[in-house]
Structure formats: C-alpha cells, structure tokens
Design an enzyme around this catalytic site. Structure first.
Site, PDB file in Angstrom:
ATOM      1  N   ASP B  18      56.911  58.515  26.840  1.00 59.69           N
ATOM      2  CA  ASP B  18      57.195  57.771  27.568  1.00 59.69           C
ATOM      3  C   ASP B  18      57.533  58.355  28.911  1.00 59.69           C
ATOM      4  OD1 ASP B  18      58.709  55.663  28.555  1.00 59.69           O
ATOM      5  OD2 ASP B  18      60.133  57.781  28.419  1.00 59.69           O
ATOM      6  N   ASP B  20      59.378  57.190  31.928  1.00 57.72           N
ATOM      7  CA  ASP B  20      60.597  57.545  33.194  1.00 57.72           C
ATOM      8  C   ASP B  20      61.159  58.039  32.194  1.00 57.72           C
ATOM      9  OD1 ASP B  20      60.773  55.988  35.075  1.00 57.72           O
ATOM     10  OD2 ASP B  20      60.127  54.340  33.687  1.00 57.72           O
TER      11      ASP B  20
END
Lengths: 291, 291
Positions: B18, B20
């Site tokens: 991922d 953010d």
C-alpha cells in the site's frame, strides 16, 4: 362511500394533510383539492398542512395561496420549521451547523436559534476545507435537502457531527416522487441520501425530525396544543411517511390518496401494520360529493 | 526479529505494498521507506504498489518518484486503473457514466472504454438536471471519490444506476486517514460515503472494485499474470482494506505497519480472522536492518 365518509369526517376535529402528491403534484394543483379543503373548513374542521418539504412556511403559504387554498401561516408545518421548533425547545448551548437550503437557516433564525453554514465561500482545495473546520462551539449538525451540496459542506457536516456526536436530519425521505419525463424515470435524491453520506463517513446514526417521527408530532403539538389524536385524521400519499406518521402517533384515522407516491396495491403488498391506512380514496376531491 | 524477517522475505517473490500510510503520510515521505523498497528490489523481489487512491497511475508514479522511490508505471495499481481494466474485460455495450475525478475518466480513456460524465456544465435548476438525464445507452455507473461532487452529478448517477441496474464503485473506503490538525480531527469522507448516497436513493447495492475485493485481485493478476499467492506478502496500514485484501485472496503473508490508519491494538480488538495479519511492524523502515 357516503356513510363511511360522513362517519370519519363527523368523528374528527383535526385533519393533518400532506401537500405534495395530495394537494398538488410538481407544483400543479390536483383538480378539486382546494374545494375539498374549503368544504372541510366550512364544516369547522381544523386543517394543518404538514410536509417534509424544507421550504419555509412563508414559501409554502405563498405557493398554496397561488393554487387557491386561501391558507394562513398557522396552518402550515414543515420539517424545517419543526426542526427549528425542536431545537428552540432543546435550547442547547453554542450553535448548530446546518447543511441545507437557505429556508432551513431562515426558520432557525426566525426563532432565534443560533446556526451557521449558509453562504460559505467556495474552497480552493481540500486543505482549505480542512483549515476552515475549527469551530469549538458547535453543539449539533442538521442535514436537510441541499441542491447546492458540495464536498466542503460534507466535510464540515461530518467533522462537526463526529466532534459533538449529535447528528439530526429534517426528514428521512430517500427520494422525491419521480418526475414523469423522458423514457425512464429520473431519480431525485432527497434528504435521506445526504444523511447516508454523513452517516457512512462518521459512523453515527442520525435522528430524524420530519414525518413519520414522534419528534414531528411533538412539533405539531407545539403548534396545536389541543390536538387530540382520537379526533384526528391524517391524509397523505406516502405509506412510509404519512400513514406511518398517523399510525405511530395513534391518530384515530389515516387515509391514503393515490395521486402521489403510493397506491392501493402498495397497501396490499406490505406486511407492516404501521403502513396500513384505515381508509383510502382515489383522490382527495372524491370527498367533495360527501361534504 | 531478524529470523522472522529473513524467513518471510525469503519465502516470497511478490510484495504488494500500500502507499498512503505505509510509504508516505499526507504526501510526505515516511523516513526510510524508499530505502526499504530499494533493498527489497535488490533482493529480487517484485514490488507492486497497490492503492485505493483514484489518481491515475501516472500521477502516482510522479509522486512516488518525487519521494525517491525510483518506480515505473508497471509497479503501480490504483483503484481507478483496476476499474478501467475490469470494465475493459467486461466489454459491455454502450457506455459507462462515471461520477468521480478526471483521473478515473483518464484511465478508462487510456484503455479505450467508452465513458461520459466529465466536465458537465453547471445546471440552472432541478428541471435542467432532469432534462439532461436522457442517455439510453448507459450500461453501468461507477462512483469514485469526487472533490467536485454536486447535486446534478448525484441525480445523474442515481438515475442511470437505477435505469441499468448496474452500480459499481472504485473502492469502499469510508474516509481518508484523518489529518492531524486543529483541536479535533477532521473527517474527510471517501468514496464509500458517495456510494451510500447513491445506494440510499436507488435502493441498489454497489459492487466495489478496490482493495479488499477479489475484483481488485483479478486486476492485479491482469497486471501480474504469474503472481503466486503462496509466495506473496501484503504490506498495509489498514486492517479492513489491506490486511483483509491479503487474507481474502489467500496471500501467504500479511503485514500491518502502524504508520497510518490502524495500530497493534486494533488487531487485538477485532474478532474477525480476515482482519488479522500474520505479522506486524512499527514502520516499514524497521525492515532495513534485516535486508
């Protein structure tokens, strides 16, 4: 038929009557309804026009009188006026953030309840929005129908609702009755859709104020302290809004008219007794011949 | 510790990471993370940056490279690119209405999937909106995050979704991680909130495309046909999005980092095994000393 109509009309002092889908449709008079209201008044019935519309009572008054209803402001209850009355009674410290049209602000202002949220400037970007949400004194958030909804308003409503853990809505209507236009129906989202947005982002549950809630009934009682449910008839076009309102608040009679959202088949298709009216008629003006 | 890290890293060929809350926070580099990625690449690991962000892959690429990740377009999967890939594969006749930012339109256009909805003129009133919703050829509606959301877009999305009974969303994230600002947290609503609005008005259920769905995994497989879940590690900061994605799609390892949405306590507070990662570390760069 004539006997039933005479019995019901004879047994009530108050008639609580929805507006859209009962008296008018898309702002056009449903023929004969102004005559019905006139005849009911002549029989000494006290009429209250009760709508989840968030327009001001003054706006509704002007509209009704243009359609020939010869009404006055004391006959009109809207969900935004109800919200204002209710918040006046709550008398919370601080002020309330309203996401909705100017009419809602106006009703609160008329009653002297402190609010804010109207006429905000357009934000440049997300940071601009985030930087603007700083008011420590917010006590509640009210969501209403908002034609001019934008992301800044949603961020603000969500943030303050979460902060004060106090989320309200003028009404829970998911859509307006679909306008008959084009080759497929247009979905016109109502306040309930705006509320879902805020509920999802905040994980809060909103408290609703319009029909069919008991809050709205309490507001009606503030306007009409002598209202006796045993001598009251509710007339409306929506089972979930109008008929449920009458039944949940123990009105003696509830009557569906088929000129708006729901029809007789919808009664047959429900298993929920709260949605079943005591009577139904095709159109309000069908009463004219019995009055 | 070192042995566990060596075992996990040794056992995988793919690392789905991922962005953010893992590599950056509010567009600021989380220190040491670019070094971690570099070291993993040097060990021959294939990295895919997988985000529910609806920016274009090109936009994400530029952002990552500005933070020193030395990435390339083939390492990047976003929820809007996934949606475009998925619709390319579905190959529906007609065209898709998109409510969202320009990035979503761009990804669909890049793959030659017919859409519309971008750059609409501001409507004068409700009737103007109603009159504009007339396209018979709509096959689906996709909802994404939309900073410029307005009522006209909501009416259009709701009407077409109801008409074609086919409602999708780029992702289901209810909010973005709250920015640390002021004296109380700001709620920044995500795509999930927009979807709730449309679901409420249409009484439809949206099909979601981002993490944690299997749709998103199918899209990853379109980008990486040789991906073997038995030799894959998912790294993320959100239990509901990243860890659930890894577990639901049978990745051998899932690892939570505490630099974003969720922390170790959140693991202890859940009863749902799909939300429990196989491993967790404070920050991604804690791996650096073992690589």
């Amino acid at each position: 038929n004539k006997n039933v109509a005479a019995e019901v009309i004879g047994a009530v002092d108050y008639i609580i009557c929805d507006i859209d889908g009962v008296l008018r449709l898309n702002n056009v008079l449903i023929p004969g309804t102004s005559e019905t209201i006139k005849k009911l008044r002549n029989k000494g019935k006290r009429i209250v026009f009760a709508t989840n519309n968030t327009a001001t009572r003054n706006e509704i008054l002007v509209q009704l009188n243009e359609l020939g209803f010869d009404s006055n402001i004391y006959e009109i209850m809207t969900s935004s006026f109800a919200a204002a009355l209710y918040f006046k009674k709550l008398n919370l410290p601080g002020k309330t953030y309203i996401m909705g049209e100017n009419s809602i602000f106006e009703e609160f202002k008329n009653l002297g309840v402190a609010t804010f949220g109207a006429g905000w400037k357009k934000p440049a970007d997300l940071q601009d929005i985030i930087d603007s949400v700083v008011d420590e004194e917010v006590n509640a958030v009210i969501i209403g129908y908002d034609f001019y909804a934008n992301y800044a308003k949603f961020v603000t409503a969500c943030t303050y609702a979460k902060k004060c853990n106090n989320l309200w809505a003028t009404n829970c209507d998911k859509t307006f009755a679909p306008p008959k236009t084009g080759s497929f129906p247009v979905v016109v989202p109502g306040t309930g859709a705006f509320v879902s947005f805020v509920e999802t982002a905040t994980e809060l549950k909103a408290k609703f104020l319009g029909k069919p809630t008991t809050f709205f009934f309490e507001c009606l009682k503030l306007l009409e302290p002598n209202l006796d449910q045993n001598r009251t008839l509710m007339i409306g076009d929506s089972l979930k809004t109008d008929i449920a309102f009458g039944n949940q608040n123990s009105f003696r009679y509830t009557c569906l008219v088929e000129t708006g959202t729901d029809c007789c088949d919808d009664i047959l298709n429900t298993n929920d007794p709260i949605l079943v009216p005591s009577h139904y008629i095709r159109r309000l003006s069908d009463l004219n011949k019995y009055l």
